[in-house]
Write an enzyme that holds these catalytic residues in place. Sequence first.
Site, PDB file in Angstrom:
ATOM      1  N   CYS A   1       0.994  -1.164   0.019  1.00  0.00           N
ATOM      2  CA  CYS A   1       0.089   0.024  -0.006  1.00  0.00           C
ATOM      3  C   CYS A   1       0.807   1.348   0.012  1.00  0.00           C
ATOM      4  CB  CYS A   1      -1.033   0.119   1.217  1.00  0.00           C
ATOM      5  SG  CYS A   1      -2.280   1.070   1.136  1.00  0.00           S
TER       6      CYS A   1
ATOM      7  N   GLU B   1      -2.027  -9.357   4.157  1.00  0.00           N
ATOM      8  CA  GLU B   1      -1.776  -9.814   5.375  1.00  0.00           C
ATOM      9  C   GLU B   1      -3.093 -10.169   6.152  1.00  0.00           C
ATOM     10  OE1 GLU B   1      -1.623  -5.303   5.761  1.00  0.00           O
ATOM     11  OE2 GLU B   1      -0.986  -7.082   4.437  1.00  0.00           O
TER      12      GLU B   1
ATOM     13  N   HIS C   1      -3.662  -5.328   0.661  1.00  0.00           N
ATOM     14  CA  HIS C   1      -3.167  -6.164   1.761  1.00  0.00           C
ATOM     15  C   HIS C   1      -3.167  -7.674   1.969  1.00  0.00           C
ATOM     16  CE1 HIS C   1      -2.690  -2.204   3.881  1.00  0.00           C
ATOM     17  NE2 HIS C   1      -3.530  -1.905   3.353  1.00  0.00           N
TER      18      HIS C   1
END
Length: 509
Positions: free
Chosen positions: A79, A169, A167
């Site tokens: 990001c 994660e 993202h």
Amino acid sequence: MQDAILILDFGSQYTQLIARRVRELKVYCEIHPYNNVPLDWKRFNAVILSGSPYSTLEADAPKPDINVFLGEIPVLGICYGAQYIAKMEGGEVVSSQHREYGRANINRLDNSSKLLKGIPRDSSVWMSHGDTIVRLPEGAAIECSTSDVEIASFKLNNQETYGIQYHPEVHHTEHGVLLLKNFVYTISNCSPSWTSAAFVESAIGQLKKTIGAGKVVLGLSGGVDSTVAAVLLSRAIGDRLYCIFVNNGLLRKNEFKSVLERYKGLGLNVKGVDASLDFLSKLTGIEDPEAKRKIIGAAFIDVFDKESMLISEVEFLAQGTIYPDVIESISVNGPSVTIKSHHNVGGLPEYMKLKVVEPLRSLFKDEVRRVGKELGLPNELLGRHPFPGPGLAIRILGSITHERVKILQEVDSIFINGLKDEGLYDQVWQAGAILLPVKSVGVMGDERTYEQVVALRAVESTDGMTADWVHLPFSFLSEISNKIINNVRGVNRVVYDISSKPPATIEWE
């Protein structure tokens, strides 16, 4: 030297989650502030740049010098990290017409990408950004796109530097773990060797080196963290560890006696110190939660100072500090904000001539439990819910008195024992009761009452960094509410907290 990943934090709410995902791959990682790149960065296999609440277009946006390692070791920008790499290398980032937040689907993908190997087209990814990369640096190549974002990921030419706008994660991103595996294992050449057994071996070796022939005093709390720290230290230095369990008057009902009994079976040298009157007197009239924490922290230090003086030539004070304590106490992660202070974080006063030892400081709670299991601790102890260091002081909103402590101890006992009796305790990560600084009108036996309100709190979590409230059965809550009101004099109303973290914290203070 062990394989390791360096994570530079730009203040993202997801930074700790990146670290958790890397560690779940059994690879060690460290989070450092974006403005404090370690001088020994070459010991890391790779660098991950986190997201950020900032925009790269802002004048005061984080702008670290990443050229020191860019092109030298693999880099993954997520990001903000991706946008920063693109901008620093000559690309262009603009403010989007609309903020892209939520699910998106990959509609174009470079099958030759090492980062995206095995990830199918049409995979769902999680976006959370207001800016967009519209032009890449010269020689860089797009590796995947979505319908709204052409440059969803890219690679710099002739180096293992990657940027992704989404993202990986978060669990909302399909195959996010696979992407991180590709980066950590294949691109960064890390092996999955960071295990509980490896940590125990390394920690014991480091403790022996740090402490030498010295003596250590450790404050036990009865919880998982300090107990695991104690057993780890005991394996390293044996009977040169002196444990102290302090009754601060703010423990759970009958906790002081029961904990001392439990420690007898662990082979630890434990001394119980009842300082409850001293703690409660110092808290008289104190309502501010930060003031409570600092008073309790100072009182603990005083107790340990006095007790350590009774031990000849003691040099070290050990603490069961874990990573979430550090995160929420001091701004170790760049622009992250201090949420609350912890009594065992922040060092010792100058008059106390002890060095601090914190063997669990880099671990999350679930990692501490795994280490405890490796050390052979019983499941009954490892499964205990976390309990705040300042105890019931931060669950009593407003002033603290002996009467209010007793009320909350009784309420807490009914709630926790109820969870155990109904087989719900192990389904909850942390539970407790909060005594509110308000009274409400009630009716008991045809008489009007004006008494205390208590809130019950039960959350599910992995490490305490995020948490969701537990949907306890209504029948159970009804039964517990009735039992509390009927058995605890001074309480006539019970409420249940249904707030998640974030935006709320687990504790109320």
